[in-house]
Design an enzyme around this catalytic site. Structure first.
Site, mmCIF file in Angstrom:
data_model
loop_
_atom_site.group_PDB
_atom_site.id
_atom_site.type_symbol
_atom_site.label_atom_id
_atom_site.label_comp_id
_atom_site.label_asym_id
_atom_site.label_seq_id
_atom_site.Cartn_x
_atom_site.Cartn_y
_atom_site.Cartn_z
ATOM 1 N N ARG A 258 0.839 -1.192 0.000
ATOM 2 C CA ARG A 258 0.000 0.000 0.000
ATOM 3 C C ARG A 258 0.879 1.248 0.000
ATOM 4 N NH1 ARG A 258 -4.916 -1.790 4.156
ATOM 5 N NH2 ARG A 258 -5.451 -3.677 2.989
ATOM 6 N N ARG A 273 1.702 1.536 10.246
ATOM 7 C CA ARG A 273 1.274 1.954 8.893
ATOM 8 C C ARG A 273 2.498 1.876 7.980
ATOM 9 N NH1 ARG A 273 -3.270 5.163 7.588
ATOM 10 N NH2 ARG A 273 -3.492 5.750 9.777
ATOM 11 N N GLU A 345 -7.259 -0.482 14.795
ATOM 12 C CA GLU A 345 -7.816 -1.563 13.974
ATOM 13 C C GLU A 345 -6.804 -2.695 13.756
ATOM 14 O OE1 GLU A 345 -8.638 -2.482 9.324
ATOM 15 O OE2 GLU A 345 -8.824 -0.403 9.964
ATOM 16 N N SER A 348 -10.762 -6.338 9.844
ATOM 17 C CA SER A 348 -11.889 -5.708 9.179
ATOM 18 C C SER A 348 -12.593 -6.771 8.363
ATOM 19 C CB SER A 348 -11.400 -4.572 8.270
ATOM 20 O OG SER A 348 -12.481 -3.956 7.617
ATOM 21 N N ARG A 385 0.474 -6.157 11.525
ATOM 22 C CA ARG A 385 0.153 -5.154 12.536
ATOM 23 C C ARG A 385 -0.183 -5.788 13.891
ATOM 24 N NH1 ARG A 385 -4.195 -0.266 11.775
ATOM 25 N NH2 ARG A 385 -2.728 0.341 10.140
#
Length: 421
Positions: A258, A273, A345, A348, A385
């Site tokens: 990403r 991130r 988070e 998801s 993460r």
């Protein structure tokens, strides 16, 4: 891609959905107008073509004195048919482009609002009260010889890292535990490609509002995936699935990429991130009538993984304005991060209804044998993460970290000890 027939029957449903997302409601009227104009143009084209065929048939049987007039009429009709066909095609292309920009219909019951307007559905566990000042995951990871962001930046740039020693073992153990759980629940394990064609990336809805997040290789016209949802969604593209075999459940292990566009200055410390990470992702093809229940099952499997890792977390129902293009409903599980004193988070899960299936032409046959579009769903079962939450929540005063019991067979130790480096 939304269903135009359903839009004609109940346009207010899309209006409500757009309002919940905070999007422009006027797109409904534009869609209805363009759809009407396209259907009118198609009807005119088909009427003219039928008349052209009838005139053509009449020429061979016409009397000589009538034939010249019929030939002239056929020639005029031919020009009109071409013009009508071109107009119908033009309007069809414009309609397709507009439909492609419209996000999925939000499921009834989802909260309205933006990123901060989620609803907390459940809270599990109590954040730990430390009798010492807790370290953050990067400080812990460096003491354990587990995370090296300095050399990651030297080799690849900002937001890259090395997982070394017990860090690598922790990630492999975490992802293997997730794979094992999924397979035990009937998922087919996969290691999908991480480069996909434009039609696959676009079909899953990642080339619209989220295009800036995606890495593109122009020389090959291929995209690096940000989740194995993308190749797994394309797995059954242009296929008709057996209805009695639904749901098809797959679990994909892949490296994800990403660009983190627009996140300048956010979470620059550590591995929260980053540009590259590993993830185990659940992906399901389901009967549309069973999609809501399947969504809740995916959430339950995510919670099972978090429970195994003995982490305090909460479950949130994401507001419409924070949903991705393809999602009709999304639930996140957020773990408590002691160093930040807030939830972040970790998982998801999204119900994409038939939105992706329409774009990728994934169908099943109903009881009458008629092809219908399937529903697709996805959910994270483990990712890099998670190491952040594991290290911070299970740390000890001396910088060591207790390995959750469920992970110990995979990591090969009960405690991660500082290396003294």
């Amino acid at each position: 891609m939304i269903d135009l027939r359903a839009l004609r029957e109940d346009p207010d449903r899309l209006r409500v959905s757009q309002r919940v997302r905070g999007e422009d409601e006027s797109v409904v009227d534009r869609l209805l107008d363009m759809d009407s104009r396209r259907r009118t143009a198609l009807a005119r084209f088909e009427s003219l073509r039928a008349e052209q065929k009838n005139v053509g048939k009449s020429v061979s049987s016409a009397a000589p004195e009538e034939r010249e007039e019929l030939l002239a009429k056929a020639k005029a009709l031919s020009a009109e048919v071409k013009e009508a066909e071109a107009e119908a095609e033009r309007l069809g292309e414009e309609l397709d482009q507009l439909v492609a920009e419209v996000p999925n219909l939000v499921e009834e019951g989802a909260p309205e609002g933006g990123v901060d307007d989620f609803t907390v559905m459940d809270e599990i566990g109590t954040p730990r009260a430390f009798d010492f000042t807790p370290r953050d995951h990067l400080e812990l990871g460096e003491k354990l010889g587990a995370i090296d962001t300095e050399r990651g930046a030297k080799v690849s740039g900002a937001r890259f890292y090395f997982l070394t020693g017990v860090g690598a073992m922790l990630e492999l153990g975490l992802l293997n535990l997730a794979m094992q759980q999924a397979v035990a629940n009937g998922f087919t394990p996969t290691v999908p490609p991480v480069l996909v064609k434009p039609e696959t990336m676009e079909g899953t809805g990642f080339l619209g509002a989220h295009a800036a997040e995606v890495y593109h290789l122009p020389a090959d016209d291929l995209y690096l995936v940000g989740t194995s949802e993308v190749p797994l969604a394309g797995y059954h593209a242009d296929e008709i699935l057996a209805a009695d075999a639904l749901p098809h459940r797959y679990i994909g292990w892949s490296t994800c990429f990403r660009r983190e566009a627009g996140s300048y200055g956010k979470d620059t410390r550590g591995i929260i991130r980053v540009h590259q990470f590993n993830k185990v992702e659940m992906f399901v093809y389901a009967h549309p009538d069973q999609a809501h229940e399947e969504h809740l099952r995916l959430l339950a499997w995510e919670r099972e993984m978090l429970d195994k890792l003995e982490l305090p977390y909460r479950v949130v129902d994401i507001a419409g304005g924070d949903l991705g293009t393809s999602a009709a409903r999304k639930y996140d599980c957020e773990a408590w991060i002691p160093s930040q004193q807030r939830y972040r988070e970790l998982t998801s899960t999204s119900n994409c209804t038939d939105f992706q299936a329409r774009r990728l032409n994934i169908r099943y046959r109903d009881e009458a044998g008629k092809p219908r579009f399937a529903a697709t769903l996805n959910g994270t079962l483990a990712t890099t993460r998670w190491i952040v939450a594991i290290l911070e929540n299970h740390q000890q005063a001396d910088g060591s970290v207790i390995v959750p019991e469920a992970l110990r067979p995979f990591v090969g130790r009960e405690v991660l000890e500082p290396t003294g480096m």
